[in-house]
Design an enzyme around this catalytic site. Structure first.
Site, short mmCIF file in Angstrom:
data_model
loop_
_atom_site.label_atom_id
_atom_site.label_comp_id
_atom_site.label_asym_id
_atom_site.label_seq_id
_atom_site.Cartn_x
_atom_site.Cartn_y
_atom_site.Cartn_z
N GLU A 1 12.39 21.28 -4.97
CA GLU A 1 11.20 20.69 -5.63
C GLU A 1 9.92 20.45 -4.80
OE1 GLU A 1 11.47 20.02 -9.08
OE2 GLU A 1 13.40 20.57 -9.31
N ALA B 1 20.37 21.39 -9.28
CA ALA B 1 20.98 20.06 -9.66
C ALA B 1 19.93 19.11 -10.07
CB ALA B 1 21.73 19.40 -8.52
N THR C 1 17.13 19.39 -12.64
CA THR C 1 16.57 19.10 -13.85
C THR C 1 17.60 20.14 -14.79
OG1 THR C 1 15.33 21.41 -13.37
CG2 THR C 1 14.16 19.29 -13.10
N TYR D 1 15.20 39.10 -24.42
CA TYR D 1 16.38 38.24 -23.68
C TYR D 1 17.51 39.05 -23.15
CZ TYR D 1 18.31 34.25 -21.19
OH TYR D 1 18.91 33.56 -20.28
N TYR E 1 20.08 21.99 -17.31
CA TYR E 1 21.56 21.90 -17.22
C TYR E 1 21.99 21.37 -15.87
CZ TYR E 1 22.12 23.82 -21.88
OH TYR E 1 22.02 23.93 -23.18
N VAL F 1 15.27 22.97 -24.24
CA VAL F 1 13.75 22.90 -23.79
C VAL F 1 14.04 22.45 -22.26
CG1 VAL F 1 11.65 22.11 -23.77
CG2 VAL F 1 12.69 22.24 -25.82
N THR F 2 13.83 23.21 -21.30
CA THR F 2 13.57 23.19 -19.92
C THR F 2 12.53 23.80 -19.44
OG1 THR F 2 15.13 25.19 -19.12
CG2 THR F 2 16.32 22.94 -19.83
P1 NAI Z 1 15.47 24.32 -14.93
O1 NAI Z 1 14.17 24.94 -14.50
O2 NAI Z 1 15.70 22.95 -15.54
O3 NAI Z 1 16.36 23.94 -13.44
C1 NAI Z 1 16.40 25.04 -12.65
C2 NAI Z 1 17.20 24.32 -11.34
O4 NAI Z 1 17.10 25.35 -10.29
C3 NAI Z 1 16.30 23.28 -10.88
O5 NAI Z 1 17.13 22.06 -10.26
C4 NAI Z 1 15.44 23.99 -9.55
O6 NAI Z 1 14.96 23.11 -8.62
C5 NAI Z 1 16.63 24.73 -9.20
N1 NAI Z 1 15.89 25.84 -8.15
C6 NAI Z 1 15.08 26.84 -8.54
N2 NAI Z 1 14.87 27.82 -7.55
C7 NAI Z 1 15.70 27.20 -6.52
C8 NAI Z 1 16.00 27.48 -5.18
N3 NAI Z 1 15.37 28.73 -4.59
N4 NAI Z 1 16.68 26.74 -4.52
C9 NAI Z 1 17.16 25.87 -4.87
N5 NAI Z 1 16.98 25.30 -5.99
C10 NAI Z 1 16.42 25.72 -6.93
O7 NAI Z 1 16.46 25.24 -15.85
P2 NAI Z 1 17.69 25.35 -16.89
O8 NAI Z 1 17.22 25.75 -18.31
O9 NAI Z 1 18.51 24.21 -16.64
O10 NAI Z 1 18.70 26.73 -16.40
C11 NAI Z 1 19.80 26.64 -15.36
C12 NAI Z 1 20.74 27.87 -15.89
O11 NAI Z 1 20.98 27.47 -17.16
C13 NAI Z 1 19.73 29.02 -15.88
O12 NAI Z 1 20.93 29.79 -15.29
C14 NAI Z 1 19.47 29.24 -17.32
O13 NAI Z 1 19.45 30.64 -17.63
C15 NAI Z 1 20.71 28.74 -18.03
N6 NAI Z 1 20.56 28.40 -19.44
C16 NAI Z 1 19.46 27.91 -19.85
C17 NAI Z 1 19.36 27.80 -21.14
C18 NAI Z 1 18.07 26.82 -21.90
O14 NAI Z 1 17.80 27.05 -22.92
N7 NAI Z 1 17.31 26.25 -21.04
C19 NAI Z 1 20.49 28.17 -22.08
C20 NAI Z 1 21.59 28.90 -21.60
C21 NAI Z 1 21.47 28.82 -20.10
#
Ligand code: NAI
Length: 394
Positions: free
Chosen positions: A76, A50, A52, A236, A54, A275-276
């Protein structure tokens, strides 16, 4: 304070910049829902991942759009006097403060979402908030997972399967084009990636909450996935991570069968490329995203995380349609604008043309860089970067 960037990773985060960027998303959501009334109130929403990207945007949409009490789980690094925390730590602090000001309950947990201890903590938290979850968002992006069943540590890989993958790539900091060459994954690496990013842990969460009576009869649960264009398929969709995403999609089908019996549902939502911290490290994707941003901005259909998640909630999960709009595989497609034929056609023609001479003109590298800096709290309007920084506070 300046950003410290190594490769595609920013090593530090600006507390006030992260806070301001989180507040901007909250303001955007409040503004949206002041013009478009939410179709219902959500009581309790759990967001796993939750802090960062999405997940944070989903939590903001749930709380500030649908009035939900939220539980957020993330992993974090905390700050020390000498070192800033990771961005999600500041984002979560800010979210909690803003929710408190607005009178919306919020409970945040920092720890390993893959562990049974975290499931138990969240279960107790839901009980303390008065009952079951209406919505469970699964938005983890992680490189490692310890299987709670036997303590084995798995590491995910970002690799193609079967063949070496070669493609154009960009160093988005200096703007130089190059070519990446990635050797194919072994079967063990593929399996480990499925263990980390596939559906096993999502199912463990839903089974646990269900067994505790903590899922509302009409609960919805959504996990996020990506498909993207042909040029990135080998690394991917058809690579190790795609294998994990396909597993996630299979898990959704199984969960959906069970939850729909009482009026609920489980879905994978295919989101747009943004961008994340997670997407910045995927080879080739930064060049694709820079070209995509150029085209989507020109056509007036560009979205970031918050715009995507508000659209997911208001036009898919809680939209006016009786039935949830899904594709033939049962997936929600909020990547519909990204995948529009005219947009994909233009992006692939730019992909063919782009070279060192014309990259600044053809790709929105500046926009990419700006987003990358912002997710670490830099380049945020209104923040004084010359001022002393207190890492412990926002
Ligand atoms: P992000 O890196 O911004 O967020 C990841 C989140 O997971 C963070 O809140 C982090 O603290 C948490 N996290 C990681 N390991 C953890 C653990 N062991 N325990 C608790 N929390 C943990 O990543 P993003 O890009 O928002 O990705 C979220 C989902 O969205 C993923 O499934 C990704 O594949 C998907 N997605 C992302 C896209 C993109 O372009 N960034 C596009 C489409 C889907």
């Amino acid at each position: 304070m300046e950003p410290k960037i190594r490769g595609a990773i920013c090593m530090n985060a600006h507390p006030k910049g992260c806070a301001e960027e989180t507040r901007r998303q909250i303001r955007w959501t409040q503004d949206y829902f002041s013009h478009h009334k939410a179709s219902k109130k959500l009581e309790r929403v759990l967001v796993i991942g939750a802090s960062t990207g999405y997940g944070l945007a989903s939590r903001i949409a749930a709380a500030f759009g649908y009035g939900a009490a939220t539980i957020g789980v993330s992993f974090e690094k905390e700050p020390s006097e000498k070192r800033p925390a990771t961005p999600g730590w500041y984002n979560t602090r800010t979210f909690d403060e803003e929710a408190k000001k607005a009178g919306i309950p919020a409970l945040s947990f920092n720890g390993d979402a893959f562990s049974n201890e975290m499931r138990a903590k969240v279960g107790d938290a839901l009980k303390s908030l008065g009952g079951p979850a209406d919505l469970v968002i699964y938005s983890l992006a992680s490189g490692v997972r310890t299987d709670p069943a036997d303590g084995t540590l798995y590491r995910s890989a970002l690799k193609p399967l079967g063949e070496v993958y070669k493609a154009k790539s960009v160093d988005f900091i200096n703007g130089r084009l190059g070519e990446v060459e990635i050797a194919p994954a072994t079967e063990e690496e593929r399996r480990a990636t499925v263990k980390v990013m596939g559906g096993e842990d999502w199912r463990l969460w839903i089974d646990y909450l269900g067994a505790q009576g903590l899922l509302a009869p009409d609960v919805k649960t959504v996990a996020y996935s990506y498909i993207g264009p042909e040029v990135t398929h080998a690394v991917y969709r058809e690579g190790t991570i795609g294998s994990a995403k396909k597993d996630l999609e299979e898990t959704a089908k199984g969960l959906n069968k069970e939850l729909s019996a009482s009026g609920g549902g489980a879905y994978v939502s295919v989101n747009k490329a943004v961008v994340t911290r997670a997407s910045a490290v995927i080879p080739v994707v930064s060049l694709y995203i820079s070209l995509l941003f150029k085209v989507m901005k020109q056509k007036g259909v560009h979205e970031g995380c918050i715009e995507q998640m508000v659209r997911l909630f208001s036009q898919r999960l809680y939209g006016s349609n009786e039935a949830m709009p899904v594709d033939t595989e049962g997936r929600i497609r909020i990547d519909d604008w990204e995948m529009r034929e005219d947009i994909q056609k233009e992006v692939s023609s730019l992909w063919e043309k782009v070279d060192d001479e014309n990259i600044d003109e053809l790709a929105d590298l500046a926009g990419y860089r700006e987003d990358f800096l912002k997710i670490h709290g830099f380049s945020v309007p209104g923040v004084d970067y010359d001022a002393e920084v207190d890492f412990l506070n926002i």
